[in-house]
Design an enzyme around this catalytic site. Structure first.
Site, short mmCIF file in Angstrom:
data_model
loop_
_atom_site.label_atom_id
_atom_site.label_comp_id
_atom_site.label_asym_id
_atom_site.label_seq_id
_atom_site.Cartn_x
_atom_site.Cartn_y
_atom_site.Cartn_z
N ASP A 254 62.23 181.96 62.63
CA ASP A 254 61.31 180.83 62.64
C ASP A 254 60.64 180.66 61.28
O ASP A 254 60.28 181.65 60.64
CB ASP A 254 60.24 181.15 63.70
CG ASP A 254 59.20 180.08 63.84
OD1 ASP A 254 59.51 179.04 64.42
OD2 ASP A 254 58.06 180.29 63.37
N GLU A 327 65.90 178.82 60.63
CA GLU A 327 65.27 177.50 60.76
C GLU A 327 65.13 176.94 59.34
O GLU A 327 64.11 177.12 58.68
CB GLU A 327 63.89 177.59 61.43
CG GLU A 327 63.38 176.22 61.83
CD GLU A 327 61.89 176.14 62.11
OE1 GLU A 327 61.12 177.02 61.65
OE2 GLU A 327 61.49 175.17 62.77
#
Ligand code: GLC
Length: 607
Positions: A254, A327
């Protein structure tokens, strides 16, 4: 004994998804693989290579656990709900699930604010539930990937509580602290610089107790780690190994491009509009260029380190290579290329290719150019194609026209599964779930929407409960769910679509099956065809031997006819055998005249 069991399990993984002939030949050489061992000089066997390469053509399914399946009647999805639906996922044909954070969290950012990295939030179940999920997924040859949030923790994480407790606490330097400007005995003064939170307003929060500001790229409740401190790296190495030892197949990293900040801590550049005045975003803030806080060169050093931890992790209960999804919303194909690292210092196997999926308009030339970039400018690496996730409106809002949304979904999913690479999609995409944003500010749950209302309504619209059937709560729960079930559950739901041969669900299943079984679609190179056409996007997948498949997708609301002759790409066939096409459309008589209905799709084998 233990070894034999492991060997049997490994065999079953190796053979999963192979044709029976191939499977038999692989069985002969199947042997447990440790990736520590594999990095040595011995050449991996075919079986080992298959395990090493499982991700190259993978289909990964993102589960937002809060919204997938509730089994304990609290209106919130849970791990047992995922386990309960594994047979459904197996039938869909996916290789892996990525579960958005299910760790203990105050849930300010619905799990992306973690207060304990090595446990399960009681809302989602227990560690025993997690172990059972892994075991049941293994039985079905579905790999489990987790979300790893390294940029920040929750402000309730014991590490941050310690950090903020005093300036000389040993954990003070685990987070990013800085003096403000012009502080006096009675006022905090101004934040250290103009850096902004991605979720609106200043990225600095004053802490009255220790009289300094801390940095948060996201919410105030999500303080950023100081990645210049080696102890932070050591703590995360341990966390990664904790989950890998439990048998997870890898992680989705993330906010990975924002780990580091420029040590100069000087202001970001304000972006000016055409009128020469600062641009203003949906939160009412001046837009800054992010060069001091995003994608700094040091990120790559850290990602390569993580990769080395992943590759060295002992092969415990998971038979196969652990994989890193990134990401990676980066601006150019060249930035994306950097995310793979180098041969000496590899980084992500699968950084998200947002170049293609987030074009956000049905423009043939743009798709052709971006798909071609993925084929020719990523140094042979595997693109991870993705259109939807828990942070962005679903396909209907970004590509739909409100009239042909079902057909447009067929076009988009064909690009997702029939171009070369791995495919990542989001729960509900396979039934054509639509974005359903809240209508009133008081209904908003996502703080992005609370801060940004009404211009920015937040991400609730793409996080509504999975629509399993047409019952009151769509089979998601027996009580009122945390977000409302969209009224379109009456027709858009798994049960109805399973009974309808021309449903989007049936289309997804067919596409995934083709991607897994057709040699050209599985691993063939990608060559764009008919390259001046502005209405139809067509391409060729050129596989091993004589295998070649053509794909055509009509981007318009009018019928189109295209010539898919691939002679210029060295493929000489003149006829096509249909593999998949828009329901109700005709089989073409020749490769030179393929008719497509409005937003129609055709996939055929060249003969
Ligand atoms: C990522 C997540 C998003 C989250 C943010 C902060 O972008 O996908 O949902 O809010 O990071 O963790």
């Amino acid at each position: 004994m233990k070894r034999m069991i492991r060997k049997a399990r490994l065999r079953s993984w190796v053979t999963a998804g192979c044709s029976s002939i191939l499977a038999t030949s692989l069985l002969v050489s199947a042997a447990p693989v440790s990736f520590g061992q594999m990095s040595g000089s011995a050449t991996p066997s075919v079986a080992q290579q298959r395990l090493l390469n499982w991700w190259r053509n993978a289909v990964v399914y993102e589960i937002y656990p809060r919204s997938f399946q509730d089994t304990n009647a609290d209106g919130i999805g849970d791990l047992n709900g995922i386990t309960e639906r594994l047979d459904y996922l197996k039938k869909l044909g996916i290789d892996a699930i990525w579960i958005s954070p299910m760790y203990p969290s105050p849930q300010v950012d619905f799990g992306y604010d973690i207060s304990d990295y090595e446990a399960i939030d009681p809302q989602y179940g227990t560690m025993a539930d997690f172990d059972r999920l892994i075991a049941e997924a293994n039985k079905r040859h579905i790999r489990v990937m987790l979300d790893m949030v390294m940029n920040h923790s929750s402000d309730k994480h014991p590490w941050f509580l310690e950090s903020r407790s005093s300036r000389n606490n040993p954990k003070r330097d685990w987070y990013v602290w800085k003096d403000g400007k012009g502080e006096t005995a009675t006022s905090p003064g101004q934040p250290p610089n103009n850096w902004q939170s991605a979720f609106g307003h200043s990225a600095w929060q004053w802490d009255p107790k220790t009289r300094q500001y801390y940095y948060h790229k996201f919410y105030i409740q999500q303080p950023d780690f100081n990645w210049d401190n080696p102890e932070v790296q050591q703590a995360f190495d341990k966390i990664l190994n904790f989950w890998m030892n439990k048998g997870v197949a890898g992680f989705r990293f993330d906010a990975i491009t924002t780990l580091f900040e420029d040590p100069s801590m000087t202001d970001e550049k304000v972006v000016l509009g055409k009128d020469g005045k600062p641009k203003i975003n949906a939160f009412g803030d001046e837009v800054v260029d992010g060069k001091k806080t995003d994608n700094l060169p040091k990120n790559h050093v850290e990602i390569a380190h993580i990769r080395s931890v992943m590759d060295q992790s002992p092969d415990s209960s998971f038979p196969g290579k652990r994989v890193m999804i990134g990401e990676t919303y980066v601006p150019t194909i060249n930035d994306l290329l950097q995310m793979y690292g180098t041969r000496q210092k590899p980084e992500f196997e699968l950084p998200m290719d947002t170049q293609i999926g987030f074009i956000n308009k049905l423009n043939v030339a743009a798709f052709r150019s971006k798909i071609n970039d993925a084929e020719t400018r990523l140094d042979g690496n595997v693109p991870l194609i993705v259109f939807e996730n828990h942070d962005n409106p679903r396909i209907d809002m970004r590509y739909g026209d409100g009239v042909h949304d079902t057909d447009i979904t067929r076009v988009i999913s064909t690009i997702l599964f029939a171009t070369r690479g791995a495919s990542l999609f989001y729960y509900g995409s396979e039934i054509g779930m639509k974005t359903t944003p809240p209508k009133r500010k008081e209904d908003v749950r996502d703080p992005v929407g609370i801060t940004g209302w009404p211009k920015e309504k937040g991400r609730d619209g793409e996080r509504t409960p999975m629509q399993w059937d047409d019952s009151q709560y769509a089979g998601f729960s027996t009580v009122k769910p945390w977000l409302p079930v969209p009224p379109n559950k009456a027709t858009i739901n798994v049960k109805a679509e399973q009974a309808e041969p021309n449903s989007i669900l049936a289309w997804y299943e067919s596409l995934i099956q083709l991607k897994k079984t057709n040699p050209a679609l599985r691993s063939g190179s990608n060559v764009m065809l008919d390259t001046t056409n502005t209405k139809v996007l067509s391409w060729l997948r050129k596989g091993p031997g004589n295998n070649a498949v053509v794909v055509a997708t009509n981007f318009t609301a009018e019928p189109q006819t295209v010539n898919l002759s691939a002679a210029s790409a060295g493929v000489s066939g003149t006829h096509l055998t249909t593999l998949l096409k828009t329901p109700g459309s005709a089989d073409p008589a020749s490769i030179t005249a393929v008719s497509l209905p409005p937003f129609g799709v055709y996939i055929g084998q060249v003969q």
